[in-house]
Design a protein around this motif. Structure first.
Motif, PDB file in Angstrom:
ATOM      1  N   ALA A  48     -34.507 108.054   8.456  1.00 46.65           N
ATOM      2  CA  ALA A  48     -33.799 106.619   7.992  1.00 46.65           C
ATOM      3  C   ALA A  48     -34.573 106.050   6.931  1.00 46.65           C
ATOM      4  O   ALA A  48     -35.815 105.824   6.922  1.00 46.65           O
ATOM      5  N   VAL A  49     -33.885 105.672   5.669  1.00 51.66           N
ATOM      6  CA  VAL A  49     -34.428 105.105   4.711  1.00 51.66           C
ATOM      7  C   VAL A  49     -33.829 103.704   4.531  1.00 51.66           C
ATOM      8  O   VAL A  49     -32.542 103.620   4.467  1.00 51.66           O
ATOM      9  N   THR A  50     -34.546 102.495   4.431  1.00 48.37           N
ATOM     10  CA  THR A  50     -34.209 101.258   4.301  1.00 48.37           C
ATOM     11  C   THR A  50     -34.292 100.900   2.836  1.00 48.37           C
ATOM     12  O   THR A  50     -34.781 101.375   1.984  1.00 48.37           O
ATOM     13  N   TYR A  51     -33.868  99.508   2.554  1.00 49.52           N
ATOM     14  CA  TYR A  51     -33.973  98.884   1.340  1.00 49.52           C
ATOM     15  C   TYR A  51     -35.382  97.900   1.156  1.00 49.52           C
ATOM     16  O   TYR A  51     -35.821  97.725   0.273  1.00 49.52           O
ATOM     17  N   ALA A  52     -36.146  98.071   2.370  1.00 39.71           N
ATOM     18  CA  ALA A  52     -37.393  97.304   2.292  1.00 39.71           C
ATOM     19  C   ALA A  52     -38.260  97.878   1.234  1.00 39.71           C
ATOM     20  O   ALA A  52     -38.739  98.925   1.008  1.00 39.71           O
ATOM     21  N   GLY A  53     -38.650  96.787   0.531  1.00 38.35           N
ATOM     22  CA  GLY A  53     -39.655  97.347  -0.802  1.00 38.35           C
ATOM     23  C   GLY A  53     -38.842  97.534  -2.180  1.00 38.35           C
ATOM     24  O   GLY A  53     -39.582  97.388  -3.050  1.00 38.35           O
ATOM     25  N   THR A  54     -37.517  97.486  -2.087  1.00 40.63           N
ATOM     26  CA  THR A  54     -36.735  97.575  -3.204  1.00 40.63           C
ATOM     27  C   THR A  54     -36.588  96.135  -4.014  1.00 40.63           C
ATOM     28  O   THR A  54     -36.708  95.332  -3.041  1.00 40.63           O
ATOM     29  N   VAL A  55     -36.323  96.252  -5.224  1.00 39.79           N
ATOM     30  CA  VAL A  55     -36.104  95.158  -5.884  1.00 39.79           C
ATOM     31  C   VAL A  55     -34.746  95.035  -6.590  1.00 39.79           C
ATOM     32  O   VAL A  55     -34.446  96.246  -7.130  1.00 39.79           O
ATOM     33  N   ALA A  56     -34.220  94.193  -6.835  1.00 43.27           N
ATOM     34  CA  ALA A  56     -33.272  93.650  -8.060  1.00 43.27           C
ATOM     35  C   ALA A  56     -33.861  93.170  -9.311  1.00 43.27           C
ATOM     36  O   ALA A  56     -34.480  92.092  -9.018  1.00 43.27           O
ATOM     37  N   ASN A 109     -35.327  92.942   2.095  1.00 46.60           N
ATOM     38  CA  ASN A 109     -35.580  93.307   3.289  1.00 46.60           C
ATOM     39  C   ASN A 109     -34.834  94.791   3.665  1.00 46.60           C
ATOM     40  O   ASN A 109     -34.174  95.266   3.030  1.00 46.60           O
ATOM     41  N   ALA A 110     -35.019  95.110   4.817  1.00 43.09           N
ATOM     42  CA  ALA A 110     -34.742  96.397   5.375  1.00 43.09           C
ATOM     43  C   ALA A 110     -33.336  96.376   5.272  1.00 43.09           C
ATOM     44  O   ALA A 110     -32.649  97.665   4.934  1.00 43.09           O
ATOM     45  N   SER A 111     -32.621  95.425   5.601  1.00 44.57           N
ATOM     46  CA  SER A 111     -30.935  95.577   5.461  1.00 44.57           C
ATOM     47  C   SER A 111     -30.376  95.102   4.205  1.00 44.57           C
ATOM     48  O   SER A 111     -29.025  95.172   4.244  1.00 44.57           O
ATOM     49  N   GLY A 112     -31.155  94.989   3.041  1.00 47.74           N
ATOM     50  CA  GLY A 112     -30.726  94.437   1.942  1.00 47.74           C
ATOM     51  C   GLY A 112     -30.431  93.208   1.594  1.00 47.74           C
ATOM     52  O   GLY A 112     -30.069  93.091   0.508  1.00 47.74           O
ATOM     53  N   GLY A 113     -30.924  92.269   2.487  1.00 47.99           N
ATOM     54  CA  GLY A 113     -30.924  90.915   2.380  1.00 47.99           C
ATOM     55  C   GLY A 113     -32.122  90.387   1.357  1.00 47.99           C
ATOM     56  O   GLY A 113     -32.923  91.283   1.288  1.00 47.99           O
ATOM     57  N   ASN A 114     -32.024  89.281   0.898  1.00 49.98           N
ATOM     58  CA  ASN A 114     -32.973  88.713   0.139  1.00 49.98           C
ATOM     59  C   ASN A 114     -34.158  88.062   0.943  1.00 49.98           C
ATOM     60  O   ASN A 114     -34.167  87.262   1.502  1.00 49.98           O
ATOM     61  N   ALA A 115     -35.314  88.906   0.580  1.00 49.93           N
ATOM     62  CA  ALA A 115     -36.473  88.403   1.282  1.00 49.93           C
ATOM     63  C   ALA A 115     -37.460  87.449   0.619  1.00 49.93           C
ATOM     64  O   ALA A 115     -37.853  86.658   1.167  1.00 49.93           O
TER      65      ALA A 115
END
Length: 302
Positions: A48-56, A109-115
């Protein structure tokens, strides 16, 4: 290239193209043509790959990344494309290093929410020559980001990626994931005025769009970043803006409509020195240097 987004919507990235001295052209359907051999060890069950660590970014996607030598107290790095820089597209041969920047990035964050929000202190490196990559140096350290937001950086793989591996292109801008495999590698990839070397070619499921530029390409088995997403052939044209073509060692051109590409990132690793400083003179660093860019411009002017 995947077109960045602006307030008015999608706009073309490049302004003009040059003819290529190639000898053969093929408009191949996706999935056809010569591919790199798929090693047996590359057929690995996906994780499983999550959004954690990605940025917009304001117009693109990116990710907080670390090299194998990076330390928790080092200023963190954000990876994106050279064509996503706020300074505009670097011209052929142009290399940007250590340019001040206050650009902000929305950390997911992992779910794609704004951390939260992280901010650059400078463009550590950026180019569209040989590759299409940028590295921003942040005002926060990896430890700061993990302590404040609970987000760990993505690891840059120090090895050349393998054909056949399952990958995820994780877009922080769209909060969308594209899943496919590495189909093979393009000896040269030409788009408009730019040429990139040893580019990753996707299998057809990765139909990336504008705003996905700069997304990390994550190996599903290791969770490491092996490339940075940057383009797709949109309409089957030959070597034009938004329609990259492949050129082999003999100058033969292949056009693969609706197939996307990324630029390998293992080449960044040898250039990241102590304190996450970019040192283009480190052993093993083959990234284009600013001096080479000046020679390129001087030669073009003659």
């Amino acid at each position: 290239m995947n077109k960045p987004l602006v307030a008015a919507g999608l706009t073309a990235l490049l302004l003009g193209a040059t003819a290529l001295p190639a000898t053969a052209v093929s408009n191949e359907a996706p999935g056809s043509g010569q591919r790199a051999a798929i090693p047996a060890e590359a057929k690995v069950k996906a994780k499983a790959v999550t959004y954690a660590g990605t940025v917009a970014l304001s117009n693109c996607s990116g990710s907080v990344v670390r090299a194998p030598s990076s330390q928790p107290t080092d200023p963190a790095l954000v990876l994106s494309n050279g064509h996503c820089l706020e300074t505009g597209f670097p011209g052929p041969g142009q290399v940007i290093v250590d340019r001040p920047s206050t650009r902000s990035f929305t950390l997911l964050n992992a779910s794609g929410g704004n951390a939260g929000t992280v901010r650059a202190s400078k463009i550590a490196y950026g180019t569209m020559t040989d590759t299409d990559a940028s590295l921003y140096r942040l005002t926060s350290t990896y430890k700061d980001i993990e302590t404040r937001y609970g987000i760990k950086a993505l690891d840059l793989d120090a090895a050349h990626p393998q054909a056949g591996r399952a990958i995820t292109v994780a877009s922080g801008y769209w909060k969308r994931m594209y899943k496919c495999s590495i189909d093979g590698f393009a000896y040269q990839l030409k788009e408009g005025r730019w040429t990139w070397k040893d580019s990753v070619r996707y299998t057809s499921p990765c139909q990336v769009i504008g705003g996905t530029s700069g997304s990390p390409v994550i190996d599903d088995a290791t969770g490491k970043v092996v490339a940075v997403n940057n383009t797709i052939n949109e309409s089957g044209q030959r070597c034009t803006d938004n329609n990259p073509c492949e050129v082999d060692q003999n100058g033969n051109v292949t056009v693969r409509r609706s197939i996307g590409y990324a630029q390998q990132t293992y080449t960044l690793v040898p250039c990241i020195g102590a304190g996450n400083n970019i040192d283009l003179n480190r052993p093993g660093c083959t990234l284009p240097k600013p001096l080479a860019a000046e020679k390129h411009r001087a030669a073009a002017a003659r």
